[in-house]
Design an enzyme around this catalytic site. Structure first.
Site, short mmCIF file in Angstrom:
data_model
loop_
_atom_site.label_atom_id
_atom_site.label_comp_id
_atom_site.label_asym_id
_atom_site.label_seq_id
_atom_site.Cartn_x
_atom_site.Cartn_y
_atom_site.Cartn_z
CD1 TRP A 115 -2.81 1.34 0.51
CD2 TRP A 115 -1.83 1.82 2.73
NE1 TRP A 115 -3.46 2.47 0.95
CE2 TRP A 115 -3.00 2.95 2.42
CE3 TRP A 115 -1.18 1.94 3.78
CZ2 TRP A 115 -3.49 3.71 3.19
CZ3 TRP A 115 -1.59 2.69 4.83
CH2 TRP A 115 -2.89 3.61 4.57
CG ASP B 289 -1.43 -2.25 8.12
OD1 ASP B 289 -2.41 -2.06 8.98
OD2 ASP B 289 -1.46 -1.41 6.82
CE LYS C 72 -9.95 -0.41 4.57
NZ LYS C 72 -9.88 0.67 3.50
#
Ligand code: LMR
Length: 397
Positions: free
Chosen positions: A130, A211, A246
């Site tokens: 990312w 993460d 999310k």
């Protein structure tokens, strides 16, 4: 006075949302940012969250400050979710957990801590990762380098190269890992690959930073935590950033946490105090509402079950979209193997499109995905998937 300030051209992922919003094409499809939309194309408010919102509205609590590290019940719930409430690290108080502004905030606080207390440590991120991982750690003045990960030939992981690479790293360096639903590729190590990777990390005395932004969207809430639990079972100290953006659809509430698993409870207390000091200097304390929502959902057995069911529905819908996209593309272009779409997990898929093909999808079909070919599968639904698949087939021809 500001003539020397350089213009920031915007983030490659978030800028796509702006472009998408002003696109007048009624057929436009947003597959850029990692956001889950339901089959009607709406951002869902989960039922478990609606229930808590009603309870909170009745309580009519005043808007007091939260402590610097967030709500105690929220922090405990995060630890329980990461490890299970019975796990030794939870029971012994070896985890320092602070609430954070999403997983990004946890990464930034963690990066600051690393730069301050491990100034020699280099941070290794997967190639690719990312994009904001790199910005966040560089923003904290850490040196960021890449480790081999994705293999575009096989659409898998360069596992041997990765292991060899880790074997030659110096002790004390940080390895940023994605425990599940790798962003941007959607390709995760198998459990036995995780065992190998983490064993090397332990042998080389490296420090994993996990993460964990997609818990529940890969396999299930427990299986997705495999790498984290394995690392701790091997005796590793671990940094973990997690998020409810999310999996509880709480994006704008910015609810996440940073947990640091320490060798002893005494060290956890000291680390915790330093994390609070960083937070105090950054923004003083987290915002209240998200902490209260998650605290109430996770600490109530009925609401927790309801949440788990809703996470399962999201995960299953994404899987169904993967299968359908694969089937349409495979029928349209039989000579090409699209099976990787169904092997990848979580919200993202590396589609294998070139930057030119991604640009054509945007300019000719108003289909938005990230330039590196990352597509958010959770933006597909039964109304737009055939249009997307046919358009992709068109640019792939
Ligand atoms: C993404 O990767 O699209 C999400 O994590 C949202 C973001 O902030 O980039």
């Amino acid at each position: 006075m500001f003539q020397n300030v350089k213009y920031y051209p915007g983030d490659p992922i978030l800028s796509l949302v702006d472009k998408y919003n002003v696109d007048p094409n009624p057929k436009k499809v947003n597959l850029g940012v990692g956001v889950y939309y339901d089959n009607e194309g709406h951002l869902p408010i989960l039922e478990c969250v609606k229930t808590v919102e009603k309870q909170l509205a009745k309580q009519n609590l005043p808007y007091s400050y939260l402590p610097m590290d967030g709500l105690a019940g929220y922090r405990q719930a995060c630890q329980n979710l990461l490890f299970g409430p019975e796990h030794e690290v939870v029971q012994c108080g070896r985890i320092a957990t602070v609430a954070s502004l999403g997983s990004s905030g946890a990464l930034r606080v963690g990066a600051e801590f690393i730069h301050q207390w491990f100034p020699q440590a280099e941070v290794y991120v997967s190639n690719p990762t990312w994009g904001n991982h790199i910005s966040i750690f560089e923003g904290a003045n850490c040196t960021v380098k890449k480790y081999p990960y994705y293999d575009p030939e096989t659409h898998g992981i360069k596992i041997d190269e990765l292991k060899e690479f880790l074997l030659q790293l110096k002790a004390g360096n940080i390895i940023l890992l994605h425990p599940c639903c790798h962003n941007p590729t959607g390709i995760d190590p198998t459990t036995s690959e995780w065992d190998d990777i983490l064993t090397i990390i332990k042998e080389r005395e490296l420090i994993p930073f996990m993460d964990f932004a997609y818990q529940g969207l890969g396999e299930d809430l427990t299986a997705d935590a495999y790498a984290i639990r394995k690392a701790v079972d091997l005796g590793l100290c671990v940094f973990i950033s997690n998020s409810f953006s999310k999996n509880m659809s709480l994006y704008g509430e910015r609810v996440g946490a940073l947990s640091v698993v320490c060798p002893t409870a005494d060290e956890a207390k000291i680390v915790h105090s330093q994390l609070k000091f960083i937070i105090r200097r950054f923004y003083s304390s987290p915002s209240r509402h998200g902490n209260y929502i998650v605290d109430n959902v996770l600490n109530n057995p009925d609401l927790f079950r309801q949440w788990e069911k809703e996470v399962t529905e999201m995960r299953d819908r994404i899987r169904a979209m993967r299968i359908r996209l694969h089937n349409v593309l495979q029928t349209r272009i039989p000579e090409r193997d699209f099976s990787y779409f169904t092997k990848q997990r979580g919200m993202f898929s590396f589609t294998g499109l070139s930057p030119q093909q991604v640009a054509r999808l945007q300019s000719e079909f108003s289909i938005y995905m990230v330039e590196n070919s990352r597509m958010c599968m959770a933006g597909l639904n039964t109304s737009n998937i055939d249009y997307v698949a046919q358009s992709m087939a068109e640019v792939l021809k």
